[in-house]
Scaffold this motif. Structure first.
Motif, PDB file in Angstrom:
ATOM      1  N   GLU A  29     -30.637   4.571   6.046  1.00 45.12           N
ATOM      2  CA  GLU A  29     -31.658   3.795   6.762  1.00 45.12           C
ATOM      3  C   GLU A  29     -31.367   3.298   8.133  1.00 45.12           C
ATOM      4  O   GLU A  29     -32.222   3.398   9.064  1.00 45.12           O
ATOM      5  N   GLY A  32     -31.563   6.247  10.202  1.00 43.48           N
ATOM      6  CA  GLY A  32     -33.084   6.882  10.411  1.00 43.48           C
ATOM      7  C   GLY A  32     -33.172   8.260   9.777  1.00 43.48           C
ATOM      8  O   GLY A  32     -34.137   9.267  10.202  1.00 43.48           O
ATOM      9  N   ALA A 197     -33.087  -2.330   7.442  1.00 48.97           N
ATOM     10  CA  ALA A 197     -32.648  -1.180   6.685  1.00 48.97           C
ATOM     11  C   ALA A 197     -31.933  -1.391   5.415  1.00 48.97           C
ATOM     12  O   ALA A 197     -31.964  -0.751   4.406  1.00 48.97           O
TER      13      ALA A 197
END
Length: 216
Positions: A29, A32, A197
């Motif tokens: 996370e 990305g 995240a």
């Protein structure tokens, strides 16, 4: 090729939110990088197919079309070299990140894991009465040393890296009544797990547990 990460379909409530695929999900996370969770159960853990991916039948295991890995620390270390969100681009900076990942896993987690043995898996057994204070003393020693290093910094190396990700993941398993004695570390842990995240990664782990919960 799509990244795949193995994870459990369901675990008992005390383990939910703490299974180690969470560390890999968090790293993905932060970077990305999209991925798919390969959900497994007890039968999968003992199958030849899964043991060829993860020799010990545990989670997480990882594959991205180029490499196959197991052990959360190894996977996060690998991912840290794929994204500047997880580590600096220079070799010295990457080496420091690797140092903190290994420190979290080797200098802190073994002692914290022993506390889980006394408080969860062997709760109420006679031997834990004498052993637990010794474990707590060792944890407190390590936390004192870590807090001294952190000082007034927000993160271990001044910016968030995979080293902080791993360290915060380990610190999540320290009971609140122990960590509260170290306010800088308590704030550090809170700062790390407040990151969007992490929130996304935690929800991604928890969703299958809700969906596959045994009938009451």
């Amino acid at each position: 090729m799509t990244i795949h990460v193995s994870a459990f379909r369901w675990v008992p409530p005390f383990a939910q939110g703490h299974v180690r695929d969470l560390r890999v999900r968090w790293a993905l996370e932060e970077a990305g990088l999209p991925y798919q969770a390969a959900l497994i159960g007890p039968a999968d853990q003992t199958s030849e197919t899964y043991r060829a991916w993860q020799p010990f039948g545990q989670v997480p295991a990882f594959r991205d079309g180029e490499v196959e890995l197991f052990e959360s620390g190894a996977i996060v270390l690998y991912l840290s070299r794929q994204s500047p969100a997880l580590a600096p681009k220079d070799e010295a900076g990457r080496a420091r990140v690797a140092t903190w990942i290994l420190a979290a896993l080797n200098s802190l987690e073994p002692h914290i894991g022993q506390l889980a043995l006394t408080d969860i898996f062997h709760k109420g057994e006679t031997w834990t009465v004498e052993r637990r204070p010794q474990i707590v003393a060792m944890i407190e020693k390590r936390l004192q040393q870590l807090e001294a290093w952190l000082g007034g910094k927000d993160y271990l190396e001044g910016r968030f890296t995979a080293g902080d990700l791993m360290m915060a993941s380990v610190l999540r398993d320290v009971p609140d009544d122990i960590l509260s004695r170290f306010p800088r570390l308590e704030a550090y842990r809170a700062r790390c797990i407040a990151r969007p995240a992490f929130v996304r990664a935690l929800e991604a782990q928890m969703a299958p547990f809700r969906e596959n919960a045994p009938a009451a």
